[in-house]
Design a protein around this motif. Structure first.
Motif, PDB file in Angstrom:
ATOM      1  N   ASN A 159       0.694  -1.413   0.133  1.00 58.77           N
ATOM      2  CA  ASN A 159      -0.049   0.076  -0.111  1.00 58.77           C
ATOM      3  C   ASN A 159       1.136   1.247   0.039  1.00 58.77           C
ATOM      4  N   GLY A 160       2.001   1.232   0.363  1.00 65.67           N
ATOM      5  CA  GLY A 160       2.843   2.415   0.381  1.00 65.67           C
ATOM      6  C   GLY A 160       2.538   2.952   1.532  1.00 65.67           C
ATOM      7  N   GLY A 199       0.548   9.980  -4.619  1.00 72.44           N
ATOM      8  CA  GLY A 199       1.703   9.397  -4.787  1.00 72.44           C
ATOM      9  C   GLY A 199       1.724   8.105  -5.359  1.00 72.44           C
ATOM     10  N   SER A 200       2.766   7.390  -5.653  1.00 72.93           N
ATOM     11  CA  SER A 200       2.872   6.161  -6.415  1.00 72.93           C
ATOM     12  C   SER A 200       3.747   5.220  -5.551  1.00 72.93           C
ATOM     13  N   SER A 204       2.361   0.050  -7.372  1.00 73.61           N
ATOM     14  CA  SER A 204       1.885   1.050  -8.081  1.00 73.61           C
ATOM     15  C   SER A 204       2.325   1.157  -9.760  1.00 73.61           C
ATOM     16  N   THR A 205       1.168   1.580 -10.351  1.00 81.05           N
ATOM     17  CA  THR A 205       1.642   1.647 -11.741  1.00 81.05           C
ATOM     18  C   THR A 205       1.703   3.239 -12.283  1.00 81.05           C
ATOM     19  N   GLY A 206       1.569   4.163 -11.235  1.00 83.73           N
ATOM     20  CA  GLY A 206       1.430   5.264 -11.537  1.00 83.73           C
ATOM     21  C   GLY A 206       0.758   6.199 -10.376  1.00 83.73           C
ATOM     22  N   ALA A 207       0.968   7.541 -10.674  1.00 87.35           N
ATOM     23  CA  ALA A 207       0.285   8.297  -9.476  1.00 87.35           C
ATOM     24  C   ALA A 207      -1.246   7.954  -9.338  1.00 87.35           C
ATOM     25  N   HIS A 208      -1.816   7.724  -8.096  1.00 83.85           N
ATOM     26  CA  HIS A 208      -3.158   7.436  -8.004  1.00 83.85           C
ATOM     27  C   HIS A 208      -3.532   7.271  -6.618  1.00 83.85           C
TER      28      HIS A 208
END
Length: 231
Positions: A159-160, A199-200, A204-208
């Motif tokens: 989840n970061g 953030g990402s 994650s595949t990108g900023a979301h």
């Protein structure tokens, strides 16, 4: 006038008749004597009670027993007060159960992945998506979807950076893949409070933003409550 004359006439008769006067004085003396006797008896009884109480001897065991009972009672009172304080504290900290919750979008962006079964974008496996993904720009502000209290702030490899917020006994929300977090655990937030930034981090595949709503501990579709456009 008749009553006054009769009363005066009786008084004159008493003064003129020594026998009546003696009898009357004797009756009054007798009543006073009886009163003094009864009062003396009560005073004597009270004096005897006080004397017996003061002269009563106590053994060491008697004193120990009294002390133990006193300590025991004090401990029971102390425990009862502690239990009351703890219950009162839990009641105060417990969020309201029946208060209606109105959720607003934590970020205005397009939904790139919906709630439910999907093919994972990274490992291509079939999995259940527990929330919705909202595309955004790195550093954009994320707000709380409803008033509540920050329950958890943390980081894990999946989840970061993430935040969990408790809104009431029934509902909570979570926000994942943040660039950074702007709140701390235990902090009270409103529906417009900044809690972090897009953030990402994590998998994650990108900023979301990965956004979840929990009802009685189980995830539900966030789109029941928040409406956003789909990409």
């Amino acid at each position: 006038m008749r009553k006054t004359y009769k009363h005066t006439h009786d008084q004159k008769n008493i003064r003129r008749n020594p026998l009546k006067r003696v009898l009357l004085q004797s009756a009054i003396s007798f009543v006073l004597l009886i009163g003094v006797f009864l009062m003396s008896d009560k005073i004597a009884s009270f004096k005897d009670y006080v004397k017996d109480t003061l002269n009563k001897s106590y053994t060491v065991s008697d004193v120990k027993e009294i002390k133990d009972k006193t300590v025991e009672s004090a401990e029971e009172i102390k425990e009862a007060v502690a239990v009351f304080k703890e219950q009162n504290k839990k009641t105060e900290e417990k969020p309201p159960k029946d208060k209606k919750i109105i959720f607003t979008p934590p970020y205005i962006g397009e939904i790139t992945s919906v709630y439910g079964e999907r093919i994972h974008p990274i490992d291509k496996s079939r999995s259940f998506h527990t929330g919705i993904d909202i595309a955004g720009n790195i550093g954009d502000t994320i707000i709380s979807a409803a008033p509540g209290k920050v329950e958890k702030v943390g980081y894990d490899k999946y989840n970061g950076h993430y935040v969990s917020i408790r809104h009431n006994e029934k509902y909570s929300t979570s926000y994942a893949h943040m660039l950074k977090v702007s709140v701390i655990e235990g902090e009270e937030v409103d529906s417009n409070t900044k809690i972090g930034e897009i953030g990402s981090t994590g998998v994650s595949t990108g900023a979301h933003l990965h956004f979840c709503i929990f009802e009685d501990g189980e995830t539900i579709d966030p789109e029941i409550y928040v409406k956003l456009n789909h990409r």
